[in-house]
Design an enzyme around this catalytic site. Structure first.
Site, PDB file in Angstrom:
ATOM      1  N   LYS A  30      12.134  -6.222  -9.098  1.00 21.06           N
ATOM      2  CA  LYS A  30      12.387  -6.357  -7.668  1.00 21.06           C
ATOM      3  C   LYS A  30      11.486  -7.460  -7.162  1.00 21.06           C
ATOM      4  O   LYS A  30      10.505  -7.812  -7.795  1.00 21.06           O
ATOM      5  CB  LYS A  30      12.010  -5.057  -6.958  1.00 21.06           C
ATOM      6  CG  LYS A  30      12.951  -3.905  -7.211  1.00 21.06           C
ATOM      7  CD  LYS A  30      12.708  -2.855  -6.149  1.00 21.06           C
ATOM      8  CE  LYS A  30      12.890  -1.467  -6.684  1.00 21.06           C
ATOM      9  NZ  LYS A  30      12.229  -0.478  -5.835  1.00 21.06           N
ATOM     10  N   HIS A  79       2.499  -6.594  -1.916  1.00 20.64           N
ATOM     11  CA  HIS A  79       1.915  -6.947  -3.204  1.00 20.64           C
ATOM     12  C   HIS A  79       0.958  -8.128  -3.082  1.00 20.64           C
ATOM     13  O   HIS A  79      -0.042  -8.197  -3.781  1.00 20.64           O
ATOM     14  CB  HIS A  79       3.012  -7.270  -4.225  1.00 20.64           C
ATOM     15  CG  HIS A  79       3.843  -6.079  -4.583  1.00 20.64           C
ATOM     16  ND1 HIS A  79       5.206  -6.060  -4.478  1.00 20.64           N
ATOM     17  CD2 HIS A  79       3.481  -4.846  -5.014  1.00 20.64           C
ATOM     18  CE1 HIS A  79       5.652  -4.868  -4.847  1.00 20.64           C
ATOM     19  NE2 HIS A  79       4.630  -4.118  -5.177  1.00 20.64           N
ATOM     20  N   HIS A 111       6.692  -8.359  -2.754  1.00 21.64           N
ATOM     21  CA  HIS A 111       6.724  -8.406  -1.292  1.00 21.64           C
ATOM     22  C   HIS A 111       5.321  -8.605  -0.745  1.00 21.64           C
ATOM     23  O   HIS A 111       4.347  -8.635  -1.485  1.00 21.64           O
ATOM     24  CB  HIS A 111       7.468  -7.213  -0.689  1.00 21.64           C
ATOM     25  CG  HIS A 111       6.920  -5.883  -1.062  1.00 21.64           C
ATOM     26  ND1 HIS A 111       5.715  -5.432  -0.591  1.00 21.64           N
ATOM     27  CD2 HIS A 111       7.414  -4.908  -1.859  1.00 21.64           C
ATOM     28  CE1 HIS A 111       5.500  -4.233  -1.075  1.00 21.64           C
ATOM     29  NE2 HIS A 111       6.492  -3.883  -1.855  1.00 21.64           N
TER      30      HIS A 111
END
Ligand code: ARG
Length: 579
Positions: A129, A135, A132
């Site tokens: 994924k 993170h 974002h």
């Protein structure tokens, strides 16, 4: 020559002064910063002593102050109301901070090993994924904590607990089989994975979901099959794609052990928990009920036999306990996972394991961006929704700085390198500026403002100090300046009081940052130090000063510059010599 830390020295003198009072009274009397700096550098509240002696506090303070004799570190003790205010000699502070910094002695340089072991679980993106903003925050905060604890002498293990396992892999594999392309994967790995991930969400139906569940089941079977090989490929490609941004952010890991690392350790982990008798059956799943703690149950194994995120975190705790026998385990993860970590601790506690007390969730707030239309601050989003491609954010920062340099300093050598250092650092600095639990406002103009409380502002102070050193005899020919410390008359630095006092706070500040896992303590100190330096240089000339004074001031300039460098390096902020 051993250094005398003036504050430690004062603490000892105070302890001697109070040698005949009971321990608990002495311990209750801690030196604190005075209400008003004009009173002195440190204040001793005398309430506990007054109570013991049944005196009014001002009388106790007056008696203590009268009993104190000045020495070559402490200049004076004066009673003000219930406090004794101590003033340290400026020369003693100057000698300590300048010598300490320039010879890299602790706390200005790294401390000797202290035997403490700390595990820091940080960054930990989900590889299939998109990365974002959460993170990014975890990466920056965790990277700083790793360096800060290490500076203080701890054995630190920075772990990237990659999200490289779990049922979402079934989905991503299914999506890749339908719509994926190896060519695209090689060209723009994260974008491509993101595209098919979004498409999966849009086209999700029962058939797709069944196929995904089956794909994950086959992956989790442990067999060498097409699913395993596809998973491996997607993992390798993602890890490779993260390498660039990690390098640019200056972040390193001691271990990259993601969730998949625990695949073969899960059975033993579940058995270990089962053996304590706290596991029950619930709708076919194996769970630890946590109702007594006001929490939903922690699932260990779902009814279809698969494990979940929490199972792997439990297995990871057992593994890390055995492997590192840590004193503290920090998890730098956004506050949206508060419940997860409370459950983790609760399960360990129910198992009767003391390690439950060593787990510390280090949460942080969101990154917000301003809506271009409404002007309101909201959860960070880009055209792609909440997803970001870290590389792009870094590139944009660098491009912005490059533009500013072209405008303000068109002749700068190495302009591209400087732009990279300043742009990336501005993002790091902005992230570490306020207490981590606060939301971060992400505003290009604010975070690149050379005059605000920003990375560029503090970096500019370093460059300015380097410029002065270059112009002087000690720093000519571009070498690191050699300050002959034995020729420095530290008494000459009395007029740099504010700079010195701020530098004196470095040690306690780093300790506080480590204790509270709050790099922002260091960021704030760096902003103040940069400001103090700028004010000092406004009123005091270094290069044109008389030789003795010039040497003392050069020593101060070199020490302030180096301390800014040490502090900023702990935060992960680069410090170019020119900008
Ligand atoms: N991969 C997780 C996420 O993105 C974060 C993992 C944090 N570390 C941990 N041990 N749970 O939400």
């Amino acid at each position: 020559m051993s250094l005398i830390d003036p504050v430690e020295h004062l603490k000892q003198r105070v302890a001697e002064l109070l040698h005949d009072v009971p321990d608990e009274v002495r311990e209750a009397m801690r030196l604190t910063p005075p209400k008003d700096r004009r009173f002195g550098d440190l204040a001793l509240p005398c309430f506990p002593l007054a109570k013991l002696r049944q005196q009014p506090p001002p009388a106790a303070a007056a008696e203590l102050a009268a009993a104190f004799t000045a020495d070559d570190v402490v200049e004076a003790a004066n009673a003000t109301g219930p406090f004794v205010n101590f003033r340290l000699r400026r020369g003693a502070i100057a000698r300590y901070v300048v010598t300490g910094v320039l010879t890299r002695q602790a706390p200005f340089g790294p401390a000797a090993p202290n035997g403490k072991k700390i595990v820091i679980d940080f960054s930990s993106p989900n590889i299939a994924k998109p990365f974002h903003m959460g993170h990014l925050r975890s990466t920056v905060i965790g990277g700083a904590l790793r360096r800060i604890h290490r500076h203080l002498g701890c054995e630190v293990h920075g772990i990237n607990h990659l999200g490289d396992w779990g049922s979402q892999f079934g989905k991503i594999m299914t999506a890749f089989r339908r719509w994926g392309s190896d060519v695209e994967l090689a060209k723009r790995p994260m974008h491509h994975l993101f595209e098919i991930y979004v498409r999966y969400g849009a086209e999700k139906n029962d058939a797709l979901e069944a196929e995904s569940a089956e794909a994950f089941r086959r992956l989790e079977s442990g067999e060498d099959n097409p699913e395993r090989r596809l998973w491996q490929k997607l993992r390798d490609v993602s890890l490779e794609a993260f390498r660039g941004p990690y390098e640019r952010l200056g972040v390193e890991f001691d271990h990259i052990t993601g969730e998949s690392f625990y695949e073969d350790k899960m059975e033993a982990a579940i058995e270990k928990i089962e053996a304590t008798g706290i596991v029950t059956e619930s709708e076919g799943a194996r769970v630890v009920e946590l109702e007594d703690r006001g929490m939903p149950p922690c699932i260990l194994r779902k009814s279809d036999g698969t494990t979940i995120y929490a199972t792997r975190d439990l297995a990871a705790v057992f593994y890390r306990m055995a492997e590192f026998s840590f004193d503290r385990a920090l998890y730098v993860v956004g506050s949206e996972q508060n419940l997860h970590f409370q459950q983790l601790v609760a399960v360990l506690d129910k198992m009767g394991l003391p390690v439950a007390n060593k787990i510390e969730h280090v949460p942080f707030g969101l990154i917000l961006s301003k809506d271009a239309n409404t002007g309101k601050w909201g959860k960070f989003s880009t055209r792609g929704g909440n997803a970001i491609f870290l590389e792009e954010v870094l590139d944009e920062a660098v491009a912005n700085v490059r533009r500013i340099i072209a405008e303000k300093n068109p002749d700068l050598e190495d302009a591209d390198q400087v732009a990279e250092a300043v742009g990336v650092s501005a993002i790091i600095f902005n992230d570490l500026k306020n207490s981590r639990i606060k939301d971060v406002k992400f505003d290009w103009e604010l975070l690149l403002n050379f005059e605000g409380e920003t990375g560029p502002y503090v970096q500019y102070a370093v460059a300015r100090l380097s410029g002065i050193l270059r112009k002087s005899e000690v720093g000519a020919n571009g070498e690191a300046p050699q300050i002959p410390l034995d020729r420095v008359d530290f008494e000459q630095l009395a007029d740099a009081e504010q700079v010195l006092l701020t530098m004196l706070e470095f040690g306690p500040t780093v300790e506080r940052a480590a204790e509270l896992n709050e790099p922002s303590a260091i960021t704030s100190l760096m902003i103040r130090l940069a400001g103090d330096i700028h004010s000092y240089l406004r009123d005091h000339n270094v290069i044109r000063a008389e030789p003795d004074l010039q040497m003392a001031r050069l020593a101060l300039v070199a020490a302030a510059r180096d301390l800014l460098r040490v502090g900023l390096a702990l935060l992960g902020v680069a410090t170019p010599d020119r900008m």
